[in-house]
Design a protein around this motif. Structure first.
Motif, PDB file in Angstrom:
ATOM      1  N   SER A 286       0.836  -1.197   0.000  1.00 59.09           N
ATOM      2  CA  SER A 286       0.000   0.000   0.000  1.00 59.09           C
ATOM      3  C   SER A 286       0.874   1.251   0.000  1.00 59.09           C
ATOM      4  O   SER A 286       2.033   1.223   0.439  1.00 59.09           O
ATOM      5  CB  SER A 286      -0.891  -0.003   1.239  1.00 59.09           C
ATOM      6  OG  SER A 286      -0.093   0.162   2.398  1.00 59.09           O
ATOM      7  N   LYS A 287       0.285   2.324  -0.482  1.00 54.39           N
ATOM      8  CA  LYS A 287       0.977   3.620  -0.486  1.00 54.39           C
ATOM      9  C   LYS A 287       1.482   3.974   0.917  1.00 54.39           C
ATOM     10  O   LYS A 287       2.623   4.401   1.096  1.00 54.39           O
ATOM     11  CB  LYS A 287      -0.012   4.690  -0.972  1.00 54.39           C
ATOM     12  CG  LYS A 287       0.526   6.099  -0.932  1.00 54.39           C
ATOM     13  CD  LYS A 287      -0.545   7.082  -1.408  1.00 54.39           C
ATOM     14  CE  LYS A 287       0.030   8.493  -1.397  1.00 54.39           C
ATOM     15  NZ  LYS A 287      -0.771   9.411  -2.216  1.00 54.39           N
ATOM     16  N   ASN A 288       0.638   3.770   1.913  1.00 51.11           N
ATOM     17  CA  ASN A 288       1.027   4.135   3.282  1.00 51.11           C
ATOM     18  C   ASN A 288       2.252   3.344   3.757  1.00 51.11           C
ATOM     19  O   ASN A 288       3.135   3.889   4.412  1.00 51.11           O
ATOM     20  CB  ASN A 288      -0.128   3.885   4.262  1.00 51.11           C
ATOM     21  CG  ASN A 288      -1.247   4.895   4.064  1.00 51.11           C
ATOM     22  OD1 ASN A 288      -1.030   5.968   3.491  1.00 51.11           O
ATOM     23  ND2 ASN A 288      -2.444   4.551   4.526  1.00 51.11           N
ATOM     24  N   ALA A 289       2.290   2.079   3.414  1.00 54.10           N
ATOM     25  CA  ALA A 289       3.427   1.259   3.833  1.00 54.10           C
ATOM     26  C   ALA A 289       4.694   1.696   3.098  1.00 54.10           C
ATOM     27  O   ALA A 289       5.766   1.814   3.696  1.00 54.10           O
ATOM     28  CB  ALA A 289       3.128  -0.220   3.575  1.00 54.10           C
TER      29      ALA A 289
ATOM     30  N   LEU B 147       9.997   4.546   2.970  1.00 55.85           N
ATOM     31  CA  LEU B 147      10.866   5.579   2.386  1.00 55.85           C
ATOM     32  C   LEU B 147      11.254   6.615   3.447  1.00 55.85           C
ATOM     33  O   LEU B 147      12.391   7.105   3.460  1.00 55.85           O
ATOM     34  CB  LEU B 147      10.171   6.259   1.201  1.00 55.85           C
ATOM     35  CG  LEU B 147       9.961   5.374  -0.046  1.00 55.85           C
ATOM     36  CD1 LEU B 147       9.076   6.095  -1.071  1.00 55.85           C
ATOM     37  CD2 LEU B 147      11.292   4.975  -0.680  1.00 55.85           C
ATOM     38  N   ALA B 148      10.325   6.920   4.326  1.00 54.37           N
ATOM     39  CA  ALA B 148      10.614   7.910   5.379  1.00 54.37           C
ATOM     40  C   ALA B 148      11.619   7.351   6.386  1.00 54.37           C
ATOM     41  O   ALA B 148      12.496   8.065   6.873  1.00 54.37           O
ATOM     42  CB  ALA B 148       9.316   8.303   6.093  1.00 54.37           C
TER      43      ALA B 148
ATOM     44  N   LEU C  85      16.912   4.391   0.683  1.00 50.80           N
ATOM     45  CA  LEU C  85      16.107   3.773  -0.384  1.00 50.80           C
ATOM     46  C   LEU C  85      15.776   4.812  -1.445  1.00 50.80           C
ATOM     47  O   LEU C  85      15.406   5.943  -1.126  1.00 50.80           O
ATOM     48  CB  LEU C  85      14.792   3.231   0.182  1.00 50.80           C
ATOM     49  CG  LEU C  85      14.854   1.970   1.031  1.00 50.80           C
ATOM     50  CD1 LEU C  85      13.464   1.682   1.602  1.00 50.80           C
ATOM     51  CD2 LEU C  85      15.336   0.773   0.204  1.00 50.80           C
ATOM     52  N   ARG C  86      15.869   4.398  -2.711  1.00 51.62           N
ATOM     53  CA  ARG C  86      15.502   5.288  -3.792  1.00 51.62           C
ATOM     54  C   ARG C  86      13.981   5.219  -3.967  1.00 51.62           C
ATOM     55  O   ARG C  86      13.402   4.132  -3.925  1.00 51.62           O
ATOM     56  CB  ARG C  86      16.184   4.820  -5.076  1.00 51.62           C
ATOM     57  CG  ARG C  86      16.214   5.832  -6.206  1.00 51.62           C
ATOM     58  CD  ARG C  86      17.017   5.288  -7.384  1.00 51.62           C
ATOM     59  NE  ARG C  86      16.338   4.195  -8.070  1.00 51.62           N
ATOM     60  CZ  ARG C  86      15.376   4.349  -8.989  1.00 51.62           C
ATOM     61  NH1 ARG C  86      14.969   5.572  -9.328  1.00 51.62           N
ATOM     62  NH2 ARG C  86      14.827   3.311  -9.566  1.00 51.62           N
ATOM     63  N   ASN C  87      13.359   6.379  -4.137  1.00 49.82           N
ATOM     64  CA  ASN C  87      11.932   6.382  -4.478  1.00 49.82           C
ATOM     65  C   ASN C  87      11.838   6.127  -5.979  1.00 49.82           C
ATOM     66  O   ASN C  87      12.249   6.951  -6.783  1.00 49.82           O
ATOM     67  CB  ASN C  87      11.312   7.733  -4.117  1.00 49.82           C
ATOM     68  CG  ASN C  87       9.824   7.775  -4.422  1.00 49.82           C
ATOM     69  OD1 ASN C  87       9.333   7.111  -5.355  1.00 49.82           O
ATOM     70  ND2 ASN C  87       9.084   8.561  -3.635  1.00 49.82           N
ATOM     71  N   PRO C  88      11.318   4.967  -6.359  1.00 53.56           N
ATOM     72  CA  PRO C  88      11.383   4.576  -7.772  1.00 53.56           C
ATOM     73  C   PRO C  88      10.220   5.099  -8.618  1.00 53.56           C
ATOM     74  O   PRO C  88      10.183   4.823  -9.812  1.00 53.56           O
ATOM     75  CB  PRO C  88      11.342   3.055  -7.701  1.00 53.56           C
ATOM     76  CG  PRO C  88      10.500   2.774  -6.499  1.00 53.56           C
ATOM     77  CD  PRO C  88      10.697   3.915  -5.540  1.00 53.56           C
ATOM     78  N   PHE C  89       9.314   5.820  -8.012  1.00 54.13           N
ATOM     79  CA  PHE C  89       8.089   6.163  -8.738  1.00 54.13           C
ATOM     80  C   PHE C  89       8.195   7.526  -9.413  1.00 54.13           C
ATOM     81  O   PHE C  89       8.887   8.423  -8.925  1.00 54.13           O
ATOM     82  CB  PHE C  89       6.888   6.101  -7.798  1.00 54.13           C
ATOM     83  CG  PHE C  89       6.740   4.749  -7.174  1.00 54.13           C
ATOM     84  CD1 PHE C  89       6.224   3.688  -7.913  1.00 54.13           C
ATOM     85  CD2 PHE C  89       7.176   4.506  -5.867  1.00 54.13           C
ATOM     86  CE1 PHE C  89       6.125   2.422  -7.346  1.00 54.13           C
ATOM     87  CE2 PHE C  89       7.078   3.243  -5.303  1.00 54.13           C
ATOM     88  CZ  PHE C  89       6.556   2.205  -6.041  1.00 54.13           C
ATOM     89  N   GLN C  90       7.499   7.650 -10.535  1.00 48.93           N
ATOM     90  CA  GLN C  90       7.556   8.868 -11.346  1.00 48.93           C
ATOM     91  C   GLN C  90       7.210  10.100 -10.510  1.00 48.93           C
ATOM     92  O   GLN C  90       6.166  10.128  -9.850  1.00 48.93           O
ATOM     93  CB  GLN C  90       6.567   8.754 -12.507  1.00 48.93           C
ATOM     94  CG  GLN C  90       7.131   9.370 -13.760  1.00 48.93           C
ATOM     95  CD  GLN C  90       6.309   8.970 -14.986  1.00 48.93           C
ATOM     96  OE1 GLN C  90       5.254   8.377 -14.867  1.00 48.93           O
ATOM     97  NE2 GLN C  90       6.795   9.328 -16.162  1.00 48.93           N
TER      98      GLN C  90
ATOM     99  N   PRO D 115      16.178  -6.401  -9.317  1.00 54.37           N
ATOM    100  CA  PRO D 115      15.558  -7.151  -8.227  1.00 54.37           C
ATOM    101  C   PRO D 115      16.062  -6.720  -6.854  1.00 54.37           C
ATOM    102  O   PRO D 115      15.265  -6.567  -5.921  1.00 54.37           O
ATOM    103  CB  PRO D 115      15.959  -8.605  -8.529  1.00 54.37           C
ATOM    104  CG  PRO D 115      16.137  -8.646 -10.002  1.00 54.37           C
ATOM    105  CD  PRO D 115      16.673  -7.301 -10.392  1.00 54.37           C
ATOM    106  N   HIS D 116      17.353  -6.493  -6.732  1.00 59.26           N
ATOM    107  CA  HIS D 116      17.902  -6.144  -5.434  1.00 59.26           C
ATOM    108  C   HIS D 116      17.241  -4.877  -4.881  1.00 59.26           C
ATOM    109  O   HIS D 116      16.832  -4.824  -3.712  1.00 59.26           O
ATOM    110  CB  HIS D 116      19.411  -5.938  -5.561  1.00 59.26           C
ATOM    111  CG  HIS D 116      20.050  -5.506  -4.281  1.00 59.26           C
ATOM    112  ND1 HIS D 116      20.306  -6.383  -3.255  1.00 59.26           N
ATOM    113  CD2 HIS D 116      20.439  -4.279  -3.845  1.00 59.26           C
ATOM    114  CE1 HIS D 116      20.840  -5.736  -2.251  1.00 59.26           C
ATOM    115  NE2 HIS D 116      20.934  -4.444  -2.568  1.00 59.26           N
ATOM    116  N   GLU D 117      17.108  -3.886  -5.751  1.00 62.71           N
ATOM    117  CA  GLU D 117      16.539  -2.607  -5.324  1.00 62.71           C
ATOM    118  C   GLU D 117      15.045  -2.740  -5.015  1.00 62.71           C
ATOM    119  O   GLU D 117      14.542  -2.178  -4.035  1.00 62.71           O
ATOM    120  CB  GLU D 117      16.767  -1.591  -6.453  1.00 62.71           C
ATOM    121  CG  GLU D 117      16.821  -0.160  -6.006  1.00 62.71           C
ATOM    122  CD  GLU D 117      17.125   0.784  -7.169  1.00 62.71           C
ATOM    123  OE1 GLU D 117      18.248   0.682  -7.737  1.00 62.71           O
ATOM    124  OE2 GLU D 117      16.241   1.585  -7.527  1.00 62.71           O
ATOM    125  N   MET D 118      14.351  -3.477  -5.856  1.00 64.62           N
ATOM    126  CA  MET D 118      12.905  -3.610  -5.656  1.00 64.62           C
ATOM    127  C   MET D 118      12.585  -4.405  -4.388  1.00 64.62           C
ATOM    128  O   MET D 118      11.697  -4.029  -3.622  1.00 64.62           O
ATOM    129  CB  MET D 118      12.263  -4.231  -6.900  1.00 64.62           C
ATOM    130  CG  MET D 118      12.299  -3.253  -8.090  1.00 64.62           C
ATOM    131  SD  MET D 118      11.417  -3.845  -9.558  1.00 64.62           S
ATOM    132  CE  MET D 118      11.035  -2.262 -10.366  1.00 64.62           C
TER     133      MET D 118
END
Lengths: 472, 472
Positions: free
Chosen positions: A256-259, A264-265, A270-275, A328-331
């Motif tokens: 979920s978005k919240n998780a 990320l917080a 961690l890299r935020n992978p989303f556009q 895979p490692h990052e995801m």
């Protein structure tokens, strides 16, 4: 009452290393990984099945209650003593033998006290592994007692599927040892008794050794984040992926978005992978893998995954809003950071639920809609294993919320969630954590009378003495 | 004694179609597929779980023994009445509802009376199947009672692995109905009771409905015949194939020269695929398959298999003497003809054994060497599932052999084979046929006392009344 005589006899049975009675030595055994703290009369650490049998027999004859404890990483208070100081802990941590790999049979005979990480490290050079993929690092006995599943259930199944043999000590006056299976894959000569000791929290007997099925290590892996068009399209997406990929598909995890935002917080590395850094409402981590090494002329798995996603994307009624293949490692790093992230975002009240696969998103939608009216300011930070129906349904309350001081608050929340999950959606209140003291009340409530009667009968014929934290 | 009153009451419970009492109607139910002929007091054919419960309750209260019967294709006398004429058959053949496909959950809720072939035919258009591949065409209830495995066990496992739920009627005065599981893949909230009714010959209860895991149909398949360099190289070959192919490998079946020659002699339409028509001592049928459809740019599976075999072939210490890829249909036709071929080559005395995978060839070699000294003129026509340890160990005696008139001959042969298999090689005397009347003596002999005690206790708390052909 446990007196000095008892302690002396147990020490004679087990030796100096085999019995702990000093509070400082026992402390690590008295507290669970996340919850609980009890007080033990002693910690018995037998180093063999025979020693286990001797301890159990002595304790049963003398009315001393035992709590079997494996890695103590469980989350349902299934391996810690109560606060009376009158229960003994029976730790599996010295049951580290045998470690016998049968390469042709693709099995490992192992002591129940071995850690999962240790087992898999030692198997790596043979190109094999015990295919249960978990965030925690339990010992084998506890994995068997809880029948853990994990993130690759979709491909490899749970502990039950991968257990070919058990050695069990019963809590009767003799400390009877049962030798259940010895690595045969096919054997139908009566009741498959080992099944009764899998997932039953150690209440029917103590597992001291096991024979495990091993699988070839994956040699190629590709992963993608999939953003469904809408929550109710997730089932279509799962079916489309299974149709196209069959048994290539080794994970289909929901976040979920919240998780994701909590992870990320909490872990800024961690890299935020989303556009645009905008986390979608719901994201699927899909993994495909092959146990065969890459072969010349064969498409790489990344390309296979790209192609499958493109084909789904091009459908008229595509269930996808976005999708991208990545390392895979990052995801997986993001996926594995969810649990810690959620834990640090406030006071966590966690549920380990499961549903028929088609009901998961319906349940989540329902809870999102209903939560504010039932409990204000409770954030749903779910993630889980859509591919096998498991949902880590996490609720987070601000850490300074005054309601937390009121014991009734958490229990009202638990009551409501379990009621909806079990009664309205036909789900399970414990997907892969088993029962423990924490779920005892729900076992008592949701288990039909005739099943409870059978369980009591089974308890009487296997381990009539009290054992562990669950009363069947 | 069963009197006219009993029959009348049962007919009232079940209706005209639900109760057979005419000898001509009952004949088909009284004889097993290959062995046995008994005599039944009646054949009850309930059409629902409720009717099953009513019949069972009535019979238990009136001391009428019941033998549950499914497809009646078993080979161990597990579903036919004795010769007393005092046992009633409880046939599952009208329990053909429900048939409810849950596409997202990838499960089927099915009546226990449905035939395997019927189930898979009806599932075909959804691209799914119940992945148990057998020569016979049993009904689901019997597959559950015997926990059948079959030829694709290596990939898909047995019935146990693919059973997610059961509805069971107990043989107690109430005909208690247990609802065990409803299609959840993860659920650890106590004993997984359905496991007790799988592989236990119906002695603990009658399965009326089930929820089955389905798998995507394979969309690409390639097969090869492999000739090992020597019998003791078969394990190396299996490991080499699994190393190279991982979960592609869906079958690894062994066929002895004697079995192949018997099949070729019995079915002249089969092509002899071996060079110069000379059948090797031992042949492996290896199959690889993919559930994903062929993709552009991807190697065809035949080429994958050719390449893997070439790589094994080129090893310095190659375990292969010969290998060739061929049409799956033709190769499986030979494999599937073995059973009939062997049956027609003389008087067949069949064993369904299993071993740790590394022990199969050692056992076969041992028996080949020892047989002449123990029993002259007995031909070993074995074939089986090397990939999962199962061996159909078939012995053929000339049909006109005078020893066949002596009852002691077959039983001495059986005693010796089971002794070597179980005591000397740690194998199982029933890999996938369960017990039945035929294996009762070996259950009694080879089951440790403490396990027999547990089984008796379990019987007392589940189905205290006699049920079926096995006494636990």
């Amino acid at each position: 009452m446990i007196d000095a005589n008892h302690i002396e006899t147990l020490r004679a049975l087990l030796g100096e290393k085999g019995l702990l009675t000093e509070p400082s030595d026992m402390a690590a055994y008295e507290a669970g990984a996340r919850y609980d703290k009890g007080r033990a009369a002693f910690v018995a650490r037998p180093a063999s099945t025979q020693e286990t049998s001797a301890v159990v027999s002595y304790c049963v004859k003398n009315g001393i209650a035992l709590v079997p404890q494996s890695g103590n990483t469980g989350l349902v208070s299934g391996s810690t003593p109560d606060s009376s100081g009158q229960e003994g802990i029976l730790s599996l941590d010295r049951l580290t033998a045998p470690f016998a790999l049968d390469r042709v049979n693709r099995t490992l005979a192992a002591g129940a006290g071995l850690r999962l990480s240790d087992v898999n490290q030692r198997l790596e050079q043979a190109g094999l592994f015990f295919p249960i993929d978990l965030g925690a690092d339990p010992r084998l006995g506890g994995m068997i007692a809880t029948n853990t599943g994990g993130s690759r259930f979709l491909r490899y199944g749970d502990v039950r599927r991968n257990t070919l043999g058990l050695t069990v000590v019963l809590a009767d006056e003799d400390g009877t040892v049962l030798d259940l299976g010895s690595g045969l894959r096919k054997n139908n000569t009566g009741v498959d008794w080992k099944q009764l000791f899998i997932g039953t929290s150690g209440a029917f007997g103590i597992v001291t050794e096991c024979v495990l099925n091993l699988e070839p290590l994956p040699r190629q892996t590709a992963t993608a984040f999939l953003v469904p068009d809408a929550a109710d399209r997730v089932p279509d997406l799962l079916v489309a992926m299974e149709d196209a990929l069959g048994s290539y598909l080794s994970a289909f995890e929901g976040m979920s978005k919240n998780a994701v935002e909590a992870a990320l917080a909490h872990a800024p590395s961690l890299r935020n992978p989303f556009q645009g850094g905008i986390v979608p409402d719901f994201v699927i981590l899909a993994e495909i893998s092959r146990t065969s090494p890459p072969r010349e002329g064969e498409q790489l798995l990344d390309a296979v995954l790209e192609e499958v996603l493109a084909a789904i994307w091009e459908r008229e009624d595509a269930p996808l809003a976005d999708a991208f293949v990545g390392p895979p490692h990052e995801m997986w790093a993001l996926r594995h950071a969810l649990s810690e992230g959620v834990k640090h975002s406030g006071r966590l009240i966690a549920f380990d639920l499961s549903f028929r696969r088609g009901d998961i998103m319906r349940f989540l939608d329902h809870m999102k809609a209903e939560m504010p009216a039932h409990f204000a300011d409770v954030t749903i930070c779910d993630f889980g294993h859509i591919g096998d129906g498991g949902v880590h349904f996490n609720l987070v309350v601000p850490a300074d919320d005054p309601r937390l001081a009121d014991e009734g608050f958490e229990s009202a929340l638990r009551e409501w969630v379990f009621k909806v999950a079990v009664e309205d959606f036909g789900g399970s209140y414990s997907a892969e954590h088993a029962i423990g003291r924490k779920n005892q009340v729900f076992y008592d409530r949701y288990t039909p009378d005739e099943i409870r009667r059978l369980a009591k009968g089974l308890k009487a014929i296997t381990s009539p003495a009290p054992l562990g934290c669950v009363t069947f």
